[in-house]
Write an enzyme that holds these catalytic residues in place. Sequence first.
Site, PDB file in Angstrom:
ATOM      1  N   ASP A  72      -4.492   5.068   5.840  1.00  0.00           N
ATOM      2  CA  ASP A  72      -5.117   6.248   6.424  1.00  0.00           C
ATOM      3  C   ASP A  72      -6.196   5.772   7.408  1.00  0.00           C
ATOM      4  OD1 ASP A  72      -5.482   9.110   6.484  1.00  0.00           O
ATOM      5  OD2 ASP A  72      -7.196   8.890   5.164  1.00  0.00           O
ATOM      6  N   PHE A 125      -1.893  16.345   4.048  1.00  0.00           N
ATOM      7  CA  PHE A 125      -2.249  15.767   2.761  1.00  0.00           C
ATOM      8  C   PHE A 125      -0.981  15.736   1.909  1.00  0.00           C
ATOM      9  CE2 PHE A 125      -3.865  15.654  -1.575  1.00  0.00           C
ATOM     10  CZ  PHE A 125      -4.587  14.485  -1.474  1.00  0.00           C
ATOM     11  N   ARG A 155       1.889  12.112  -8.923  1.00  0.00           N
ATOM     12  CA  ARG A 155       2.451  10.782  -8.681  1.00  0.00           C
ATOM     13  C   ARG A 155       3.926  10.703  -9.063  1.00  0.00           C
ATOM     14  NH1 ARG A 155      -1.768   7.305  -7.536  1.00  0.00           N
ATOM     15  NH2 ARG A 155      -3.756   7.747  -8.524  1.00  0.00           N
ATOM     16  N   GLU A 192       0.836  -1.204   0.000  1.00  0.00           N
ATOM     17  CA  GLU A 192       0.000   0.000   0.000  1.00  0.00           C
ATOM     18  C   GLU A 192       0.867   1.248   0.000  1.00  0.00           C
ATOM     19  OE1 GLU A 192      -2.692   1.451  -0.374  1.00  0.00           O
ATOM     20  OE2 GLU A 192      -4.358   0.631   0.751  1.00  0.00           O
ATOM     21  N   ASP A 193       0.377   2.305  -0.639  1.00  0.00           N
ATOM     22  CA  ASP A 193       1.086   3.578  -0.577  1.00  0.00           C
ATOM     23  C   ASP A 193       0.909   4.231   0.783  1.00  0.00           C
ATOM     24  OD1 ASP A 193      -1.622   4.150  -1.051  1.00  0.00           O
ATOM     25  OD2 ASP A 193      -1.223   5.736  -2.498  1.00  0.00           O
TER      26      ASP A 193
END
Length: 187
Positions: free
Chosen positions: A106, A160, A173, A102-103
């Site tokens: 959250d 963010f 990205r 996973e990046d």
Amino acid sequence: MALDSHIEKVIWTAGEISDRVAELAAEITSDFPAASPAPVLVGVATGAFVFLADLVRQIKLPISVDFIRADSYGCGTESAGAPRLSLDLKADVRGKHVILVEDIVDTGSTLATLISHLEKRGASSVSVCAFLDKPARRKVEFQVVGSGKYYRGFECPDYFVVGYGMDFAEVYRNLPYVGVLKPELYS
């Protein structure tokens, strides 16, 4: 690069990221040396593709790779909550060790959904390798399966962030670092 002017501050540089990815790959290599069948690394599309590519090139054991997609953000900055599986695996994971890549973790909703899905598909264990972990935003706790482990690249403050595969509205990205996007660009 013009995109650099959109970043309020850099949190992790390309060099820091490279060093941490190498450490994670070494840990995974150490944890699965005699695994048979080979572990399946499952990239959570699209955010994890850069991290996954760097990670798999440094793992020194037989592995296979596949992708899965669960949509929960759309073009916003907040998770919409319940993720929807929009791309499933091609690989058969029954009886195999799976490492979800996973990046960012959250709220935990996407991860809990994907772990449950892989368990239902018969994975013997499910580990998670998250590039970033944002525990301050966690709403759903998740559990690895079987002998699975939780590998974490960095703990992310509650900003963010974009770059290194992570986006806002499908942009940023390609930044080689992780930075905080200026709020006026997404407010």
